[in-house]
Scaffold this motif. Structure first.
Motif, PDB file in Angstrom:
ATOM      1  N   GLY A  34     -38.596 -36.414  19.383  1.00 22.33           N
ATOM      2  CA  GLY A  34     -39.323 -35.245  19.865  1.00 22.33           C
ATOM      3  C   GLY A  34     -38.749 -33.944  19.339  1.00 22.33           C
ATOM      4  O   GLY A  34     -39.489 -33.050  18.894  1.00 22.33           O
ATOM      5  N   VAL A  35     -37.423 -33.821  19.365  1.00 19.38           N
ATOM      6  CA  VAL A  35     -36.774 -32.597  18.893  1.00 19.38           C
ATOM      7  C   VAL A  35     -36.970 -32.423  17.391  1.00 19.38           C
ATOM      8  O   VAL A  35     -37.250 -31.309  16.906  1.00 19.38           O
ATOM      9  N   VAL A  36     -36.840 -33.507  16.627  1.00 22.91           N
ATOM     10  CA  VAL A  36     -37.045 -33.423  15.174  1.00 22.91           C
ATOM     11  C   VAL A  36     -38.467 -32.979  14.850  1.00 22.91           C
ATOM     12  O   VAL A  36     -38.691 -32.117  13.991  1.00 22.91           O
ATOM     13  N   LEU A  37     -39.451 -33.548  15.537  1.00 24.10           N
ATOM     14  CA  LEU A  37     -40.847 -33.179  15.283  1.00 24.10           C
ATOM     15  C   LEU A  37     -41.102 -31.713  15.618  1.00 24.10           C
ATOM     16  O   LEU A  37     -41.913 -31.047  14.961  1.00 24.10           O
ATOM     17  N   LEU A  38     -40.431 -31.209  16.648  1.00 22.98           N
ATOM     18  CA  LEU A  38     -40.588 -29.797  16.991  1.00 22.98           C
ATOM     19  C   LEU A  38     -39.907 -28.881  15.977  1.00 22.98           C
ATOM     20  O   LEU A  38     -40.453 -27.848  15.586  1.00 22.98           O
ATOM     21  N   LEU A  39     -38.706 -29.255  15.552  1.00 26.02           N
ATOM     22  CA  LEU A  39     -37.907 -28.368  14.718  1.00 26.02           C
ATOM     23  C   LEU A  39     -38.305 -28.387  13.242  1.00 26.02           C
ATOM     24  O   LEU A  39     -38.212 -27.367  12.559  1.00 26.02           O
ATOM     25  N   LEU A  40     -38.741 -29.535  12.727  1.00 29.53           N
ATOM     26  CA  LEU A  40     -39.009 -29.653  11.289  1.00 29.53           C
ATOM     27  C   LEU A  40     -39.992 -28.597  10.765  1.00 29.53           C
ATOM     28  O   LEU A  40     -39.699 -27.914   9.783  1.00 29.53           O
ATOM     29  N   PRO A  41     -41.171 -28.440  11.381  1.00 30.20           N
ATOM     30  CA  PRO A  41     -42.087 -27.425  10.837  1.00 30.20           C
ATOM     31  C   PRO A  41     -41.572 -26.005  11.004  1.00 30.20           C
ATOM     32  O   PRO A  41     -41.977 -25.107  10.257  1.00 30.20           O
ATOM     33  N   LEU A  42     -40.664 -25.799  11.952  1.00 27.89           N
ATOM     34  CA  LEU A  42     -40.113 -24.460  12.162  1.00 27.89           C
ATOM     35  C   LEU A  42     -39.058 -24.132  11.116  1.00 27.89           C
ATOM     36  O   LEU A  42     -39.073 -23.055  10.507  1.00 27.89           O
ATOM     37  N   VAL A  43     -38.132 -25.053  10.906  1.00 29.47           N
ATOM     38  CA  VAL A  43     -37.054 -24.767   9.953  1.00 29.47           C
ATOM     39  C   VAL A  43     -37.531 -24.848   8.509  1.00 29.47           C
ATOM     40  O   VAL A  43     -36.900 -24.287   7.610  1.00 29.47           O
ATOM     41  N   GLN A  44     -38.670 -25.518   8.272  1.00 28.49           N
ATOM     42  CA  GLN A  44     -39.219 -25.610   6.913  1.00 28.49           C
ATOM     43  C   GLN A  44     -40.474 -24.755   6.737  1.00 28.49           C
ATOM     44  O   GLN A  44     -41.269 -24.982   5.821  1.00 28.49           O
ATOM     45  N   GLU A  45     -40.622 -23.759   7.596  1.00 32.91           N
ATOM     46  CA  GLU A  45     -41.842 -22.956   7.609  1.00 32.91           C
ATOM     47  C   GLU A  45     -42.135 -22.315   6.266  1.00 32.91           C
ATOM     48  O   GLU A  45     -43.290 -22.257   5.814  1.00 32.91           O
TER      49      GLU A  45
END
Length: 488
Positions: free
Chosen positions: A223-234
């Motif tokens: 869950g955390v990876v799915l939330l963070l991935l699009p944010l940190v790779q925006e």
């Protein structure tokens, strides 16, 4: 769920030892949090030395934050169950080794992998520090160590670019970036030795590995990876489909919550969802998530503005943030001492002060467009830093005040996970506005001012959370005072 226990008398020797243990923890926290921001100013040097692609550089910066956030709650639970000393020493040892590996990197892939492991190690360490304070101190006496921890968080985040600039200036453009990582090694070795000697050992009657909730760890991690991935790779992932990962991550977190509720019937869960029934913990966690969304983004855009927009060196860019760091450190220590007297209103005053400082920064830059930007922004950033010092430490003290000691690590881990998610979301949102404005106007100052106002707006939302908690607390106090009268 039991409330926090009242403070128990301790001998002078016990008091000295617990402060020594907290001191080791604060040094470790400083070192791991410093690496969130210190690498920012090293990016141009890394680019030249390793011929890294934009995607590689993005992963060097954001991969650390990703694995940092991923490890926090499982590591906190591990420390609660198996002993904080074990988790702390493991995390610091891993952080030291991976820092050395990052400094020795000969390719972008090597550096990215080292940064991913380094972030995971930092995520193991940080919940143990907060859990240690919860374990060694009780009630109002926690305010002072939490104040020092707040000062550590503020200083490490703000002083990272300055220290990075100094190391690059000393080590040279070609190899100075390596010392950004190597500086962790001697400190880490010392922290491992002192941590093993000074931190309390593991509790009697440890649970088995099955009781550490591996399914919960997996669900929360996904869950955390799915939330963070699009944010940190925006900036690197151009497809709009990346945003579909966020609802997918939220859905996985819902499944995580359902699993934890079921698992808690027979075992100690990874995270006790009843903590979200504690108003101070829930509102404080939301406040921290939102505040870090605005707070962390400030340094990201300010460094870009000074170095890439105005052509200042990494050292000058770091020095320009020093007023914020100094104000934050001084106010955090003070805030830790007085939070028990003023409570959440102190946090609200701090948030309002941050907003005033950021707005004043924009006004100052407009009134003196030809003056050196670092000097023009120094006073307003000092004000914003003072406000920040009154937010982080006092909010942490209040948020964790009703968390039982046996859940201190996992509770702190969830609080810090929210901070990492907030920071990633804030950098994505503020950075996106910064770059889109730059593309439209071709003016660095205008882009910086617009994005800084967005950061201030995010912090206003955090102020709203603080006001809600203030009104909730006062309404509850009023209802309690009226109850005896209605009974007569």
């Amino acid at each position: 769920m039991s409330a926090a226990q009242p403070p128990q008398p301790v001998t002078e020797a016990e008091n000295r030892r617990r402060w020594q243990a907290v001191g080791v923890g604060l040094v470790a926290a400083f070192m791991t949090l410093l690496d969130v921001s210190i690498v920012n100013v090293a990016v141009p040097s890394i680019d030249k030395a390793l011929r890294a692609s934009p995607s590689d550089l993005q992963w060097v910066l954001s991969g650390y934050a990703l694995t940092f956030g991923l490890a926090l709650v499982p590591a906190g639970r591990f420390g609660d169950a198996r002993g904080r000393r074990n988790a702390f020493v493991l995390g610091i040892a891993l952080f030291t080794v991976t820092s050395a590996l990052a400094g020795l990197a000969t390719s972008p892939t090597w550096l990215v992998l080292a940064r991913l492991l380094q972030g995971a190690a930092a995520g193991i360490v940080n919940p143990q520090v907060i859990g240690l304070i919860q374990q060694l101190f009780r009630g109002p006496e926690r305010a002072r160590p939490f104040g020092l921890l707040g000062a550590t968080i503020g200083i490490s985040t703000a002083v990272g670019p300055l220290l990075g600039g100094l190391l690059i200036a000393i080590g040279g453009e070609e190899h100075g970036w390596r010392w950004v990582f190597f500086v962790n090694v001697p400190v880490g070795v010392l922290a491992v030795i002192l941590g093993w000697r000074l931190l309390p050992g593991r509790p009697a009657g440890q649970p088995g590995w099955r009781q550490l909730d591996p399914v919960g760890v997996l669900l929360l991690g996904v869950g955390v990876v799915l939330l963070l991935l699009p944010l940190v790779q925006e900036q690197q992932w151009k497809s709009p489909w990346k945003w579909a990962l966020i609802p997918a991550g939220l859905a996985v977190l819902v499944v995580f919550g359902l699993w934890e509720r079921r698992y808690a019937r027979h075992h100690d869960p990874l995270f006790d969802l009843r903590l979200f029934g504690v108003g101070s913990y829930t509102l404080g966690s939301i406040l921290a998530l939102v505040y870090f969304g605005g707070f962390t983004a400030i340094f990201f855009i300010f460094t870009l503005f000074l170095q890439m927009g105005l052509g200042y060196s990494a050292l000058v860019a770091g020095l320009a943030i020093t007023p914020f760091a100094l104000g934050s450190a001084a106010a955090a220590v003070l805030g830790g001492r007085i939070v028990n007297r003023f409570g959440r209103p102190l946090v609200a005053i701090g948030l309002l002060t941050v907003v005033v400082g950021l707005v004043a920064t924009v006004i100052a830059l407009r009134l003196a467009p030809d003056a050196p930007a670092p000097w023009v922004a120094a006073g307003p950033l000092l004000i914003a830093g003072i406000g920040s010092g009154l937010v982080i430490a006092p909010n942490q003290t209040i948020t964790l005040s009703e968390v039982p000691v046996e859940q201190a690590g996992s509770g702190a881990g969830m609080l810090q996970t929210g901070q990492r998610i907030g920071a990633a979301a804030g950098i994505a949102a503020v950075g996106s506005l910064f770059f889109s404005s730059l593309a439209d106007t071709r003016d660095w100052t205008t882009s910086f001012e617009r994005s800084l106002m967005l950061a201030a707006g995010i912090i206003v939302l955090a102020l709203g959370c603080a006001l809600i908690d203030i009104f909730r607390t006062r309404a509850r106090g009023f209802a309690n005072s009226e109850a005896p009268r209605r009974g007569n």
